[in-house]
Design a protein around this motif. Structure first.
Motif, PDB file in Angstrom:
ATOM      1  N   ILE A 128       0.843  -1.192   0.000  1.00  0.00           N
ATOM      2  CA  ILE A 128       0.000   0.000   0.000  1.00  0.00           C
ATOM      3  C   ILE A 128       0.881   1.246   0.000  1.00  0.00           C
ATOM      4  CG2 ILE A 128      -1.842   1.264   1.191  1.00  0.00           C
ATOM      5  CD1 ILE A 128      -2.713  -1.471   0.170  1.00  0.00           C
ATOM      6  N   LEU A 129       0.584   2.161  -0.900  1.00  0.00           N
ATOM      7  CA  LEU A 129       1.270   3.452  -0.953  1.00  0.00           C
ATOM      8  C   LEU A 129       0.287   4.505  -0.451  1.00  0.00           C
ATOM      9  CD1 LEU A 129       2.837   2.977  -4.479  1.00  0.00           C
ATOM     10  CD2 LEU A 129       4.123   3.109  -2.359  1.00  0.00           C
ATOM     11  N   ALA A 130       0.444   4.924   0.795  1.00  0.00           N
ATOM     12  CA  ALA A 130      -0.494   5.862   1.426  1.00  0.00           C
ATOM     13  C   ALA A 130       0.024   7.287   1.312  1.00  0.00           C
ATOM     14  CB  ALA A 130      -0.694   5.487   2.892  1.00  0.00           C
ATOM     15  N   PRO A 131      -0.761   8.178   0.692  1.00  0.00           N
ATOM     16  CA  PRO A 131      -0.313   9.572   0.565  1.00  0.00           C
ATOM     17  C   PRO A 131      -0.352  10.300   1.901  1.00  0.00           C
ATOM     18  CG  PRO A 131      -2.552   9.333  -0.255  1.00  0.00           C
ATOM     19  CD  PRO A 131      -2.071   7.947   0.066  1.00  0.00           C
ATOM     20  N   CYS A 132       0.502  11.320   2.057  1.00  0.00           N
ATOM     21  CA  CYS A 132       0.473  12.135   3.266  1.00  0.00           C
ATOM     22  C   CYS A 132      -0.826  12.945   3.295  1.00  0.00           C
ATOM     23  CB  CYS A 132       1.682  13.064   3.319  1.00  0.00           C
ATOM     24  SG  CYS A 132       1.678  14.345   2.047  1.00  0.00           S
ATOM     25  N   ASP A 133      -1.172  13.489   4.450  1.00  0.00           N
ATOM     26  CA  ASP A 133      -2.451  14.193   4.618  1.00  0.00           C
ATOM     27  C   ASP A 133      -2.612  15.354   3.650  1.00  0.00           C
ATOM     28  OD1 ASP A 133      -3.148  12.457   6.607  1.00  0.00           O
ATOM     29  OD2 ASP A 133      -2.556  13.775   8.258  1.00  0.00           O
TER      30      ASP A 133
END
Length: 280
Positions: A27-32
């Motif tokens: 999973i590549l989770a973007p920053c807020d």
């Protein structure tokens, strides 16, 4: 709306994502901050390419069929050709005043691919796959084979296994023509003398049913919750741990899903809960 320094994002794009794993899936989770911009663009995507995903409807059409064929698109998000992504982003940018196409391409992709954790990726991937869907559906309709897709899961059903053999070959060739590949290990034929599990539900009969294992799990969870309630929240159920707000919400979510896909099982579970004086 929050804008990034575009040059900085382009040069250090990877720094805006956190990489983690769920099982074998990366999973590549973007920053807020990046996620805020992606959600803004997702609104425009909804206008241009509405994402209609319904597990119940995708499974329902396969109920009571002699044969079910399940196929899987390999590495779905990473397989979407960049030119398809670019076309979808360009069309979507028409909904945003003075939109910079290159900027939105930059914030919705990572190294030219769709990041798995970005809120925009499902919409874009689905929109890009639409021409493939139309071709496969037209071929299936010609042979009276039912077809549904839930992201990378493709499901076909028929009374005739030979027709599904034809469909499998056609789908494989069509995917290759559009730049996609099949995950051959997940291609599976299931006859009606075995459990035909489609998208987590069973379609052997005329109606969609929850798998027996899940029905038993939900019944056990209701019992656990009743034990916890009757103990005045002092006794910890070791199987399901302490029942906090999050775990209660999870149980209610399961039950809401059950009501949607299998009302008969839902009514039985609620009757059981009532017999234990559990209020859900």
């Amino acid at each position: 709306m929050t804008y990034f320094n575009q040059n900085k994002i382009y040069l250090t794009q990877e720094l805006y994502y956190t990489i983690f794993r769920i099982g074998k899936r990366v999973i590549l989770a973007p920053c807020d901050e990046l996620k805020k911009v992606q959600r803004y663009f997702k609104t425009a995507l909804n206008w241009t390419y509405p994402l209609k995903i319904n597990t119940f409807k995708s499974a329902k059409i396969h109920c009571g069929k002699k044969w079910v064929l399940k196929m899987d698109i390999k590495d779905f998000y990473n397989s979407v050709p960049h030119e398809y992504i670019e076309k979808v982003v360009k069309n979507t940018c028409k909904k945003i005043k003075n939109a910079d196409v290159n900027y939105y391409l930059m914030i919705t992709t990572l190294n030219g691919k769709l990041p798995t954790g970005a809120p925009t990726s499902a919409h874009i991937a689905n929109a890009c796959f639409s021409p493939v869907d139309k071709r496969i559906r037209a071929y299936c309709n010609a042979f009276c084979v039912d077809y549904s897709r839930y992201m990378d899961d493709m499901i076909f059903s028929s009374e005739d296994k030979y027709l599904l053999n034809m469909i499998e070959k056609f789908v494989q060739k069509t995917l290759e023509n559009f730049g996609y590949k099949l995950n051959d290990r997940k291609t599976k034929y299931i006859s009606d003398n075995k459990q035909q599990n489609v998208l987590g539900v069973v379609v052997n009969n005329k109606d969609v049913r929850l798998p027996k294992t899940l029905r038993k799990k939900l019944r056990a969870m209701i019992h656990s919750y009743s034990v916890y309630q009757s103990s005045g929240a002092k006794e910890i159920d070791l199987k399901f741990r302490t029942w906090d707000e999050k775990s209660i919400a999870k149980l209610k979510g399961y039950l809401a899903y059950t009501k949607q896909v299998d009302e008969k099982s839902y009514n039985k579970l609620m009757h059981y809960a009532k017999s234990l004086n559990v209020n859900l």
